[in-house]
Design a protein around this motif. Structure first.
Motif: not given
Length: 435
Positions: A239-252
Protein backbone atom coordinates in the motif's frame (compact mmCIF):
# COMPACT_ATOMS: atom_id res chain seq x y z
CA UNK A 1 24.68 -57.48 -43.92
CA UNK A 2 21.22 -55.99 -44.58
CA UNK A 3 20.96 -52.23 -44.41
CA UNK A 4 18.87 -51.25 -41.36
CA UNK A 5 18.26 -47.76 -42.66
CA UNK A 6 14.77 -47.29 -43.95
CA UNK A 7 13.41 -44.52 -46.07
CA UNK A 8 10.80 -42.50 -44.18
CA UNK A 9 7.23 -42.97 -45.29
CA UNK A 10 6.07 -40.24 -47.65
CA UNK A 11 3.88 -37.57 -46.09
CA UNK A 12 0.31 -37.90 -47.30
CA UNK A 13 -1.03 -34.47 -48.12
CA UNK A 14 -4.54 -33.47 -47.03
CA UNK A 15 -7.14 -34.27 -49.68
CA UNK A 16 -8.07 -31.16 -51.66
CA UNK A 17 -11.59 -29.81 -51.99
CA UNK A 18 -13.02 -28.98 -55.43
CA UNK A 19 -11.02 -26.01 -56.62
CA UNK A 20 -13.31 -23.30 -57.90
CA UNK A 21 -11.77 -20.32 -59.72
CA UNK A 22 -8.41 -18.94 -58.57
CA UNK A 23 -8.61 -15.18 -57.92
CA UNK A 24 -5.28 -14.64 -56.16
CA UNK A 25 -2.19 -16.84 -55.81
CA UNK A 26 -0.89 -19.30 -55.08
CA UNK A 27 1.82 -17.21 -53.45
CA UNK A 28 4.11 -17.52 -50.40
CA UNK A 29 2.12 -16.60 -47.33
CA UNK A 30 2.78 -13.41 -45.39
CA UNK A 31 0.48 -11.08 -43.50
CA UNK A 32 0.79 -8.64 -46.40
CA UNK A 33 -1.05 -11.25 -48.48
CA UNK A 34 -4.01 -11.00 -46.09
CA UNK A 35 -4.26 -7.30 -46.87
CA UNK A 36 -4.41 -8.16 -50.58
CA UNK A 37 -7.17 -10.67 -49.88
CA UNK A 38 -9.12 -8.01 -47.96
CA UNK A 39 -8.79 -5.68 -50.96
CA UNK A 40 -10.21 -8.29 -53.33
CA UNK A 41 -13.08 -9.04 -50.95
CA UNK A 42 -13.87 -5.34 -50.48
CA UNK A 43 -13.93 -4.94 -54.26
CA UNK A 44 -16.54 -7.70 -54.49
CA UNK A 45 -14.29 -10.04 -56.49
CA UNK A 46 -15.23 -13.00 -54.27
CA UNK A 47 -18.72 -13.20 -52.80
CA UNK A 48 -18.42 -16.90 -51.91
CA UNK A 49 -15.18 -18.83 -51.70
CA UNK A 50 -12.25 -19.63 -49.45
CA UNK A 51 -8.70 -18.69 -48.52
CA UNK A 52 -6.38 -21.72 -48.41
CA UNK A 53 -3.02 -21.81 -46.65
CA UNK A 54 -1.45 -25.08 -47.73
CA UNK A 55 1.68 -26.92 -46.60
CA UNK A 56 2.83 -30.48 -47.19
CA UNK A 57 1.07 -31.67 -44.03
CA UNK A 58 -1.87 -29.36 -43.40
CA UNK A 59 -4.35 -27.01 -44.98
CA UNK A 60 -5.73 -24.03 -43.06
CA UNK A 61 -8.94 -22.72 -44.62
CA UNK A 62 -10.96 -19.55 -44.09
CA UNK A 63 -14.33 -19.76 -45.81
CA UNK A 64 -15.72 -16.60 -47.40
CA UNK A 65 -19.45 -15.79 -47.35
CA UNK A 66 -20.92 -12.52 -48.63
CA UNK A 67 -17.41 -11.19 -49.34
CA UNK A 68 -16.22 -11.64 -45.74
CA UNK A 69 -14.63 -14.31 -43.52
CA UNK A 70 -17.29 -16.72 -42.27
CA UNK A 71 -15.86 -19.92 -40.72
CA UNK A 72 -12.32 -21.32 -40.45
CA UNK A 73 -10.91 -24.79 -40.03
CA UNK A 74 -7.74 -26.88 -40.11
CA UNK A 75 -7.33 -30.02 -42.20
CA UNK A 76 -4.51 -32.40 -41.27
CA UNK A 77 -4.69 -35.41 -43.58
CA UNK A 78 -8.24 -36.70 -43.07
CA UNK A 79 -8.86 -34.94 -39.72
CA UNK A 80 -10.92 -31.75 -39.73
CA UNK A 81 -10.85 -29.29 -36.82
CA UNK A 82 -12.79 -26.07 -36.30
CA UNK A 83 -10.60 -23.00 -35.77
CA UNK A 84 -12.13 -19.80 -34.34
CA UNK A 85 -11.66 -16.92 -36.76
CA UNK A 86 -9.76 -14.88 -34.18
CA UNK A 87 -7.16 -17.69 -34.10
CA UNK A 88 -6.91 -18.00 -37.89
CA UNK A 89 -4.00 -15.55 -38.30
CA UNK A 90 -2.22 -16.92 -35.23
CA UNK A 91 -2.45 -20.44 -36.67
CA UNK A 92 -1.27 -19.19 -40.06
CA UNK A 93 1.89 -17.79 -38.45
CA UNK A 94 2.71 -21.30 -37.24
CA UNK A 95 2.64 -22.86 -40.73
CA UNK A 96 6.05 -23.33 -42.31
CA UNK A 97 6.47 -22.48 -46.01
CA UNK A 98 2.73 -22.12 -46.59
CA UNK A 99 1.30 -21.02 -49.93
CA UNK A 100 -1.82 -18.87 -49.97
CA UNK A 101 -4.62 -19.00 -52.54
CA UNK A 102 -7.91 -17.09 -52.76
CA UNK A 103 -10.59 -19.13 -54.56
CA UNK A 104 -14.02 -18.17 -55.83
CA UNK A 105 -16.76 -20.82 -55.61
CA UNK A 106 -20.52 -20.82 -55.01
CA UNK A 107 -22.52 -20.92 -51.78
CA UNK A 108 -23.33 -24.67 -51.68
CA UNK A 109 -19.63 -25.55 -51.97
CA UNK A 110 -18.79 -23.10 -49.16
CA UNK A 111 -21.42 -24.70 -46.92
CA UNK A 112 -20.38 -28.23 -47.85
CA UNK A 113 -16.79 -27.39 -46.96
CA UNK A 114 -17.88 -25.71 -43.72
CA UNK A 115 -19.70 -28.77 -42.39
CA UNK A 116 -16.40 -30.71 -42.43
CA UNK A 117 -15.07 -28.36 -39.74
CA UNK A 118 -18.20 -28.16 -37.61
CA UNK A 119 -19.93 -31.55 -37.91
CA UNK A 120 -19.16 -35.22 -37.59
CA UNK A 121 -20.28 -37.56 -40.36
CA UNK A 122 -23.32 -39.74 -39.64
CA UNK A 123 -21.69 -42.53 -41.65
CA UNK A 124 -18.05 -43.10 -42.51
CA UNK A 125 -16.42 -45.97 -44.37
CA UNK A 126 -15.22 -47.20 -47.74
CA UNK A 127 -17.03 -48.25 -50.90
CA UNK A 128 -15.81 -51.76 -50.05
CA UNK A 129 -18.30 -51.70 -47.16
CA UNK A 130 -20.65 -48.79 -47.87
CA UNK A 131 -22.97 -48.93 -50.88
CA UNK A 132 -23.49 -45.33 -52.06
CA UNK A 133 -26.52 -46.39 -54.11
CA UNK A 134 -28.22 -47.73 -50.94
CA UNK A 135 -27.26 -44.57 -49.03
CA UNK A 136 -28.89 -42.44 -51.74
CA UNK A 137 -32.03 -44.61 -51.57
CA UNK A 138 -32.35 -44.11 -47.81
CA UNK A 139 -31.76 -40.35 -48.01
CA UNK A 140 -34.34 -40.07 -50.82
CA UNK A 141 -36.90 -42.08 -48.83
CA UNK A 142 -36.41 -39.86 -45.77
CA UNK A 143 -36.26 -36.66 -47.87
CA UNK A 144 -33.10 -35.60 -46.06
CA UNK A 145 -30.90 -32.63 -46.73
CA UNK A 146 -27.42 -34.18 -46.77
CA UNK A 147 -23.88 -33.98 -48.09
CA UNK A 148 -21.76 -36.93 -49.19
CA UNK A 149 -17.97 -36.72 -49.56
CA UNK A 150 -16.05 -39.23 -51.69
CA UNK A 151 -12.25 -39.23 -51.40
CA UNK A 152 -9.92 -40.86 -53.90
CA UNK A 153 -6.34 -40.10 -54.96
CA UNK A 154 -6.09 -37.03 -52.73
CA UNK A 155 -9.26 -35.34 -54.03
CA UNK A 156 -12.68 -34.93 -52.41
CA UNK A 157 -15.78 -35.14 -54.58
CA UNK A 158 -18.87 -33.62 -52.93
CA UNK A 159 -22.57 -34.26 -53.54
CA UNK A 160 -25.26 -32.07 -51.99
CA UNK A 161 -28.83 -33.38 -51.60
CA UNK A 162 -31.93 -31.23 -51.09
CA UNK A 163 -35.02 -33.03 -49.76
CA UNK A 164 -33.32 -36.31 -50.62
CA UNK A 165 -32.63 -35.42 -54.26
CA UNK A 166 -29.12 -34.73 -55.62
CA UNK A 167 -28.88 -30.98 -56.17
CA UNK A 168 -25.18 -30.11 -56.67
CA UNK A 169 -22.15 -32.21 -57.56
CA UNK A 170 -18.52 -31.07 -57.40
CA UNK A 171 -15.64 -33.27 -58.55
CA UNK A 172 -12.34 -32.84 -56.73
CA UNK A 173 -10.63 -33.76 -60.00
CA UNK A 174 -12.73 -32.54 -62.96
CA UNK A 175 -11.34 -35.34 -65.13
CA UNK A 176 -13.21 -37.84 -62.91
CA UNK A 177 -16.57 -36.48 -64.13
CA UNK A 178 -18.18 -38.98 -66.57
CA UNK A 179 -20.03 -35.99 -68.01
CA UNK A 180 -23.25 -37.83 -68.92
CA UNK A 181 -26.40 -38.76 -67.03
CA UNK A 182 -28.07 -37.41 -63.92
CA UNK A 183 -26.09 -36.23 -60.89
CA UNK A 184 -26.80 -39.58 -59.21
CA UNK A 185 -25.66 -41.54 -62.28
CA UNK A 186 -22.46 -39.50 -62.56
CA UNK A 187 -21.44 -39.87 -58.92
CA UNK A 188 -22.20 -43.61 -58.89
CA UNK A 189 -20.24 -44.06 -62.13
CA UNK A 190 -17.34 -42.32 -60.41
CA UNK A 191 -17.65 -44.45 -57.24
CA UNK A 192 -17.90 -47.76 -59.12
CA UNK A 193 -16.13 -46.94 -62.38
CA UNK A 194 -14.21 -49.82 -64.01
CA UNK A 195 -10.71 -50.01 -62.63
CA UNK A 196 -11.43 -47.27 -60.10
CA UNK A 197 -9.86 -47.67 -56.68
CA UNK A 198 -12.24 -47.82 -53.68
CA UNK A 199 -13.34 -44.45 -52.28
CA UNK A 200 -13.55 -43.25 -48.72
CA UNK A 201 -17.15 -42.17 -48.05
CA UNK A 202 -18.53 -39.75 -45.45
CA UNK A 203 -22.21 -38.90 -45.13
CA UNK A 204 -23.31 -35.71 -43.32
CA UNK A 205 -26.99 -35.30 -42.46
CA UNK A 206 -26.74 -32.39 -39.98
CA UNK A 207 -26.15 -29.34 -42.16
CA UNK A 208 -27.10 -26.64 -39.67
CA UNK A 209 -24.27 -24.12 -39.33
CA UNK A 210 -23.67 -21.24 -36.97
CA UNK A 211 -21.51 -18.38 -38.15
CA UNK A 212 -18.35 -17.64 -36.17
CA UNK A 213 -18.79 -14.76 -33.68
CA UNK A 214 -16.17 -12.82 -35.68
CA UNK A 215 -17.80 -13.52 -39.06
CA UNK A 216 -17.61 -10.45 -41.27
CA UNK A 217 -14.37 -9.14 -39.71
CA UNK A 218 -11.63 -8.33 -42.27
CA UNK A 219 -8.55 -10.54 -42.09
CA UNK A 220 -6.28 -7.56 -41.37
CA UNK A 221 -8.40 -6.72 -38.32
CA UNK A 222 -8.28 -10.35 -37.20
CA UNK A 223 -4.49 -10.17 -37.56
CA UNK A 224 -4.41 -7.09 -35.33
CA UNK A 225 -6.44 -8.86 -32.62
CA UNK A 226 -4.09 -11.87 -32.86
CA UNK A 227 -0.91 -9.88 -32.28
CA UNK A 228 1.31 -11.21 -29.47
CA UNK A 229 1.41 -9.54 -26.09
CA UNK A 230 3.77 -6.56 -25.84
CA UNK A 231 6.75 -6.84 -23.48
CA UNK A 232 5.48 -5.69 -20.05
CA UNK A 233 6.12 -6.43 -16.39
CA UNK A 234 3.37 -7.24 -13.89
CA UNK A 235 4.23 -5.52 -10.60
CA UNK A 236 2.89 -6.19 -7.09
CA UNK A 237 3.28 -3.33 -4.60
CA UNK A 238 2.52 -2.71 -0.93
CA UNK A 239 0.00 0.00 0.00
CA UNK A 240 2.88 2.43 0.59
CA UNK A 241 4.16 1.90 -2.95
CA UNK A 242 7.09 -0.38 -2.14
CA UNK A 243 7.57 -3.10 -4.72
CA UNK A 244 6.96 -6.65 -3.49
CA UNK A 245 7.41 -8.60 -6.73
CA UNK A 246 7.83 -8.01 -10.44
CA UNK A 247 7.62 -10.57 -13.25
CA UNK A 248 7.65 -10.23 -17.05
CA UNK A 249 4.28 -11.22 -18.49
CA UNK A 250 4.47 -14.58 -20.26
CA UNK A 251 1.70 -16.05 -22.38
CA UNK A 252 -0.73 -17.71 -22.22
CA UNK A 253 -1.51 -16.62 -18.64
CA UNK A 254 -0.17 -15.57 -15.26
CA UNK A 255 -1.83 -16.61 -11.98
CA UNK A 256 -1.77 -14.40 -8.89
CA UNK A 257 -2.28 -15.93 -5.45
CA UNK A 258 -1.02 -17.29 -2.14
CA UNK A 259 0.05 -20.66 -3.56
CA UNK A 260 3.87 -20.66 -3.84
CA UNK A 261 3.54 -22.42 -7.21
CA UNK A 262 1.69 -19.55 -8.95
CA UNK A 263 3.41 -16.98 -11.17
CA UNK A 264 2.92 -14.01 -8.83
CA UNK A 265 3.15 -15.26 -5.23
CA UNK A 266 1.69 -13.03 -2.47
CA UNK A 267 2.12 -14.47 1.04
CA UNK A 268 -0.90 -12.89 2.75
CA UNK A 269 -4.08 -14.44 4.17
CA UNK A 270 -6.26 -11.81 2.48
CA UNK A 271 -5.17 -13.32 -0.85
CA UNK A 272 -6.68 -16.63 -2.03
CA UNK A 273 -4.39 -19.46 -3.09
CA UNK A 274 -5.38 -18.90 -6.73
CA UNK A 275 -6.82 -15.42 -6.61
CA UNK A 276 -6.80 -14.02 -10.17
CA UNK A 277 -5.62 -14.68 -13.72
CA UNK A 278 -4.07 -12.27 -16.21
CA UNK A 279 -4.25 -13.17 -19.90
CA UNK A 280 -3.61 -11.51 -23.26
CA UNK A 281 -6.77 -11.82 -25.36
CA UNK A 282 -7.52 -10.20 -28.71
CA UNK A 283 -5.11 -7.33 -28.31
CA UNK A 284 -5.87 -6.52 -24.65
CA UNK A 285 -4.80 -7.65 -21.20
CA UNK A 286 -7.69 -9.27 -19.30
CA UNK A 287 -7.98 -9.81 -15.55
CA UNK A 288 -10.26 -12.57 -14.22
CA UNK A 289 -11.12 -13.19 -10.58
CA UNK A 290 -10.88 -16.92 -9.77
CA UNK A 291 -13.78 -16.92 -7.26
CA UNK A 292 -11.50 -15.50 -4.59
CA UNK A 293 -12.77 -15.03 -1.04
CA UNK A 294 -12.13 -11.27 -0.87
CA UNK A 295 -12.61 -10.40 -4.53
CA UNK A 296 -10.61 -8.37 -7.03
CA UNK A 297 -11.07 -4.64 -7.61
CA UNK A 298 -10.33 -2.66 -10.77
CA UNK A 299 -10.56 1.12 -10.42
CA UNK A 300 -12.48 0.66 -7.15
CA UNK A 301 -15.10 -1.77 -8.51
CA UNK A 302 -15.29 -5.49 -7.77
CA UNK A 303 -15.02 -7.45 -11.03
CA UNK A 304 -15.16 -11.01 -12.27
CA UNK A 305 -13.57 -10.12 -15.61
CA UNK A 306 -12.22 -6.83 -16.95
CA UNK A 307 -9.84 -5.46 -19.55
CA UNK A 308 -6.88 -3.73 -17.93
CA UNK A 309 -4.00 -1.53 -19.06
CA UNK A 310 -1.15 0.49 -17.60
CA UNK A 311 -3.59 3.06 -16.17
CA UNK A 312 -5.76 0.51 -14.32
CA UNK A 313 -5.70 0.43 -10.52
CA UNK A 314 -5.93 -3.26 -9.55
CA UNK A 315 -6.40 -4.25 -5.89
CA UNK A 316 -5.95 -7.76 -4.48
CA UNK A 317 -6.28 -7.78 -0.71
CA UNK A 318 -4.17 -4.87 0.52
CA UNK A 319 -1.81 -5.13 -2.46
CA UNK A 320 -1.90 -3.40 -5.81
CA UNK A 321 -1.10 -4.86 -9.23
CA UNK A 322 0.00 -2.77 -12.16
CA UNK A 323 1.17 -3.24 -15.73
CA UNK A 324 4.55 -1.67 -16.34
CA UNK A 325 5.18 -0.88 -20.00
CA UNK A 326 8.78 -0.73 -21.13
CA UNK A 327 9.57 2.83 -22.21
CA UNK A 328 10.97 3.53 -25.65
CA UNK A 329 14.72 3.99 -25.33
CA UNK A 330 15.72 7.46 -26.51
CA UNK A 331 18.69 7.22 -28.83
CA UNK A 332 20.73 10.20 -29.94
CA UNK A 333 20.89 10.62 -33.71
CA UNK A 334 24.67 10.64 -33.65
CA UNK A 335 24.56 7.18 -32.10
CA UNK A 336 22.53 5.97 -35.04
CA UNK A 337 24.97 7.24 -37.62
CA UNK A 338 28.31 6.10 -36.23
CA UNK A 339 30.69 5.24 -39.05
CA UNK A 340 30.98 1.48 -39.39
CA UNK A 341 33.70 -0.45 -41.02
CA UNK A 342 32.55 -2.07 -44.24
CA UNK A 343 33.09 -5.82 -44.67
CA UNK A 344 32.80 -8.11 -47.69
CA UNK A 345 29.11 -9.12 -47.81
CA UNK A 346 28.90 -12.88 -47.27
CA UNK A 347 25.11 -12.77 -47.14
CA UNK A 348 21.98 -10.69 -46.73
CA UNK A 349 19.29 -9.93 -44.18
CA UNK A 350 16.10 -10.66 -46.10
CA UNK A 351 12.59 -9.71 -45.02
CA UNK A 352 9.47 -8.02 -46.24
CA UNK A 353 10.15 -6.68 -49.71
CA UNK A 354 13.84 -5.88 -49.31
CA UNK A 355 17.24 -7.32 -48.47
CA UNK A 356 20.22 -5.69 -46.77
CA UNK A 357 23.85 -6.74 -47.29
CA UNK A 358 25.58 -8.08 -44.18
CA UNK A 359 28.68 -5.95 -44.75
CA UNK A 360 28.32 -3.73 -41.68
CA UNK A 361 26.25 -3.34 -38.51
CA UNK A 362 22.51 -2.91 -39.08
CA UNK A 363 20.05 -0.98 -36.89
CA UNK A 364 16.45 -2.21 -36.77
CA UNK A 365 13.46 -0.27 -35.44
CA UNK A 366 10.54 1.95 -36.37
CA UNK A 367 12.17 5.36 -35.86
CA UNK A 368 13.81 7.64 -38.38
CA UNK A 369 17.39 6.92 -39.36
CA UNK A 370 17.39 3.15 -38.82
CA UNK A 371 18.68 0.86 -41.56
CA UNK A 372 15.76 -1.57 -41.52
CA UNK A 373 12.24 -0.42 -40.66
CA UNK A 374 10.29 -2.82 -38.43
CA UNK A 375 6.52 -2.80 -38.06
CA UNK A 376 4.32 -3.84 -35.15
CA UNK A 377 3.04 -3.09 -31.67
CA UNK A 378 5.77 -2.68 -29.06
CA UNK A 379 8.58 -2.02 -31.56
CA UNK A 380 10.99 0.64 -30.28
CA UNK A 381 12.32 3.53 -32.43
CA UNK A 382 15.71 1.81 -32.33
CA UNK A 383 14.92 -1.73 -31.29
CA UNK A 384 18.02 -3.84 -32.01
CA UNK A 385 21.44 -3.94 -33.65
CA UNK A 386 22.67 -6.76 -35.88
CA UNK A 387 26.45 -6.76 -35.55
CA UNK A 388 28.53 -8.15 -38.41
CA UNK A 389 32.21 -8.76 -37.71
CA UNK A 390 34.62 -11.20 -39.35
CA UNK A 391 31.79 -13.40 -40.61
CA UNK A 392 30.11 -13.60 -37.19
CA UNK A 393 26.68 -12.16 -36.46
CA UNK A 394 25.06 -11.15 -33.19
CA UNK A 395 21.67 -9.59 -32.50
CA UNK A 396 21.47 -7.24 -29.49
CA UNK A 397 18.27 -5.52 -28.36
CA UNK A 398 18.40 -2.07 -26.77
CA UNK A 399 17.15 -1.56 -23.21
CA UNK A 400 14.22 -3.81 -22.33
CA UNK A 401 13.35 -4.64 -25.94
CA UNK A 402 13.15 -8.26 -27.07
CA UNK A 403 13.16 -10.21 -30.32
CA UNK A 404 12.41 -13.78 -31.31
CA UNK A 405 15.21 -15.83 -32.87
CA UNK A 406 13.97 -19.12 -34.35
CA UNK A 407 10.87 -18.77 -32.18
CA UNK A 408 12.72 -18.12 -28.89
CA UNK A 409 12.30 -14.75 -27.17
CA UNK A 410 15.74 -13.27 -26.46
CA UNK A 411 17.53 -10.05 -25.57
CA UNK A 412 20.66 -11.07 -27.52
CA UNK A 413 21.78 -14.06 -29.55
CA UNK A 414 24.55 -15.31 -31.80
CA UNK A 415 23.25 -15.93 -35.30
CA UNK A 416 24.10 -18.07 -38.30
CA UNK A 417 22.87 -18.26 -41.86
CA UNK A 418 19.37 -19.68 -41.97
CA UNK A 419 18.33 -18.22 -38.62
CA UNK A 420 15.05 -16.30 -38.50
CA UNK A 421 14.51 -13.04 -36.58
CA UNK A 422 11.04 -11.81 -35.67
CA UNK A 423 10.42 -8.33 -34.27
CA UNK A 424 6.84 -7.13 -34.01
CA UNK A 425 5.05 -8.16 -37.19
CA UNK A 426 8.25 -8.27 -39.25
CA UNK A 427 10.28 -11.38 -40.03
CA UNK A 428 13.83 -11.51 -41.36
CA UNK A 429 16.22 -14.29 -42.32
CA UNK A 430 20.00 -14.46 -42.69
CA UNK A 431 20.65 -15.78 -46.17
CA UNK A 432 24.06 -16.81 -47.49
CA UNK A 433 24.99 -15.37 -50.89
CA UNK A 434 25.41 -17.79 -53.72
CA UNK A 435 29.05 -18.49 -54.57
Amino acid sequence: MPDDKRNPLPIRQPASFPRGDTVLGPMPFSEAVLAKVDERLAAGDVSEGRVELATREARLICLIHRSAPYIAGLQERDVFTHVPLYEFVGRSRQLEDASCTLLKTDLPLVLMTAIHFGKRPMLKGSTRLVDPAHVLEVLARDRRDAAIAFERSGCRTLLFLKDGSPARLYFGDPTDDPGEGSLEDRVLAFAFGPGGAPCAVEVFTDLRLEADPDAGTPLAKLAESAKPAPPVDICVTYPDGRELRRRPFTEPEMIVGRDPKVDLFIDNLAVSRRHARITWHRGSFVLEDLESANGTLVDGKRVTRAEIDADSKIEIGKFELSIFEYPAEPVAMETMFLPMKSLPAAGSLVGGESSFDLDRDILLGKGEGVDVTVRGFGVKPVHARLSCAAGEFELSCFGAARARVNGERVRSAKLAFGDEIRIGRSRFKLVRKAE
